[in-house]
Design a protein around this motif. Sequence first.
Motif, PDB file in Angstrom:
ATOM      1  N   ARG A  12      -3.108  -1.090   5.604  1.00 44.97           N
ATOM      2  CA  ARG A  12      -2.582   0.114   4.964  1.00 44.97           C
ATOM      3  C   ARG A  12      -1.432  -0.284   4.048  1.00 44.97           C
ATOM      4  O   ARG A  12      -0.683  -1.202   4.340  1.00 44.97           O
ATOM      5  CB  ARG A  12      -2.054   1.088   6.026  1.00 44.97           C
ATOM      6  N   GLY A  14       2.049  -0.237   2.811  1.00 43.30           N
ATOM      7  CA  GLY A  14       3.260  -0.008   3.595  1.00 43.30           C
ATOM      8  C   GLY A  14       4.474   0.206   2.721  1.00 43.30           C
ATOM      9  O   GLY A  14       4.384   0.629   1.565  1.00 43.30           O
ATOM     10  N   SER A  89      -3.459   7.096   2.195  1.00 42.55           N
ATOM     11  CA  SER A  89      -2.402   6.471   1.409  1.00 42.55           C
ATOM     12  C   SER A  89      -1.784   7.450   0.418  1.00 42.55           C
ATOM     13  O   SER A  89      -0.581   7.391   0.148  1.00 42.55           O
ATOM     14  CB  SER A  89      -2.980   5.266   0.676  1.00 42.55           C
ATOM     15  N   ASP A  92       0.779   9.427   2.288  1.00 39.01           N
ATOM     16  CA  ASP A  92       1.990   8.622   2.478  1.00 39.01           C
ATOM     17  C   ASP A  92       2.774   8.499   1.174  1.00 39.01           C
ATOM     18  O   ASP A  92       3.998   8.617   1.161  1.00 39.01           O
ATOM     19  CB  ASP A  92       1.640   7.221   2.985  1.00 39.01           C
TER      20      ASP A  92
END
Length: 170
Positions: A12, A14, A89, A92
């Motif tokens: 993923r 980050g 994503s 996020d």
Amino acid sequence: MGRDRDPDRIPRAGFELAPLAGLTSLPLSGGPSPLGTGRMLSEATLGAVLVYAVYQALLTGLRTEAMVRRAELSRASQVRLIGSSVWGSIQDGAAIGLALSLLLLVFPWLSLPLGILSVVGLGKASLDLFHAFWDGLDDHQKSELHEAAYAAGVNLHRLLHGPAQPSLEA
């Protein structure tokens, strides 16, 4: 900057992209807006979403290519996996982009440290993309790249496995 050694795990995006995402802005079309600050926050959040989505798509696509070549995953499953990882994503990226754009709105001087941190984050992101690319190659392609790198005077072993650790038996 450690490397995830499992080539079958989908990584993923980050915090390595957070500084760059916080500084990226995607200009919205149109003339002057009565929104003012809201427009700036929207542009910054969209920029962060774009940074996270593109990075996650590349990372997942490169990492799953090896599984497709080994027939562990079909192309349709690869596309679905890329889509689902990019969707997570994007969420996020929106949260991080909005938070950092609010922070930069209050403390604009933080753009300099974020700029410096974004260079470090891009270095780690580039290494992660390289490793995902490398894991997608078959043995023949890897040996050809090793030979070409050796002919160019580049030590791929050091890039792939890190610097040699000193021995304790001296």
